[in-house]
Design a protein around this motif. Structure first.
Motif, PDB file in Angstrom:
ATOM      1  N   ALA A   1     -12.097  -5.478   5.155  1.00 43.26           N
ATOM      2  CA  ALA A   1     -12.345  -4.070   4.844  1.00 43.26           C
ATOM      3  C   ALA A   1     -11.060  -3.276   5.064  1.00 43.26           C
ATOM      4  O   ALA A   1     -10.189  -3.688   5.831  1.00 43.26           O
TER       5      ALA A   1
ATOM      6  N   GLU B   1     -15.032  -2.396   1.411  1.00 38.39           N
ATOM      7  CA  GLU B   1     -14.777  -3.833   1.416  1.00 38.39           C
ATOM      8  C   GLU B   1     -13.574  -4.156   0.535  1.00 38.39           C
ATOM      9  O   GLU B   1     -13.533  -3.784  -0.632  1.00 38.39           O
TER      10      GLU B   1
ATOM     11  N   TYR C   1     -23.126   6.507   2.723  1.00 38.10           N
ATOM     12  CA  TYR C   1     -22.739   5.216   3.301  1.00 38.10           C
ATOM     13  C   TYR C   1     -23.862   4.228   3.037  1.00 38.10           C
ATOM     14  O   TYR C   1     -25.023   4.621   2.902  1.00 38.10           O
TER      15      TYR C   1
ATOM     16  N   PHE D   1     -20.559   1.140   5.398  1.00 37.61           N
ATOM     17  CA  PHE D   1     -19.506   1.141   4.381  1.00 37.61           C
ATOM     18  C   PHE D   1     -19.718   2.326   3.443  1.00 37.61           C
ATOM     19  O   PHE D   1     -20.849   2.801   3.285  1.00 37.61           O
TER      20      PHE D   1
END
Length: 158
Positions: free
Chosen positions: A46, A59, A99, A120
């Motif tokens: 990441a 990522e 996210y 993420f």
């Protein structure tokens, strides 16, 4: 492993990498008094972008510095709900997500792989960041923004 399957396998710790890290403003707001254990950790695979004002992990080849947070027994469900709300996570794949909460392996302080929840950037946010965002090359939010103090920088969300 899907989010539901991971939850069924046990209560995963959380990997936090920005304003939820110990000493940061959202740690005090969301995590204080709800954690049993906190330790430095690293997420491989990441990179980090400035939101601005708060970070996003995306990522990609690289690494992100953060902390592994374990909830106090009995606080897990509430903590999960608080973090999902803060991170504007409404459920897996929801188009309104800011996210996405995903189970990933992170490396604990001693290098042991630990499965943890990681927030993420949602796909639409990640695309925008890749196109126009400011990459935090070192993958370390604290090194990027400096130490937190209410007079030094704002208490951002996220």
């Amino acid at each position: 492993m899907s989010a539901g399957a991971a939850e069924g396998a046990g209560q995963l710790p959380f990997f936090v990498y920005g304003t939820l890290r110990p000493g940061e403003p959202n740690h005090d707001l969301c995590l204080r008094g709800r954690t049993a254990h906190e330790e430095p950790a690293r997420l491989e695979g990441a990179v980090m972008y400035d939101g601005p004002g708060y970070p996003y992990a995306v990522e990609a080849p690289g690494g992100v510095v953060g902390d592994l947070i374990t909830a106090i027994p009995g606080e897990y469900g509430e903590l999960l709900a608080v973090l999902d709300e803060l991170e504007e996570y409404f459920g897996a794949g929801d188009p309104a997500n800011v996210y996405e909460r995903v189970a990933r392996e992170v490396l604990s302080a001693d290098g042991t792989p630990v499965r943890a929840w990681v927030y993420f950037a949602a796909p639409r946010v990640g695309r925008e960041l890749r196109a126009r965002g400011r990459l935090i090359a070192e993958g370390d939010w604290r090194a990027y923004v400096g130490p937190y103090s209410p007079t030094h920088r704002d208490a951002p969300a996220g």
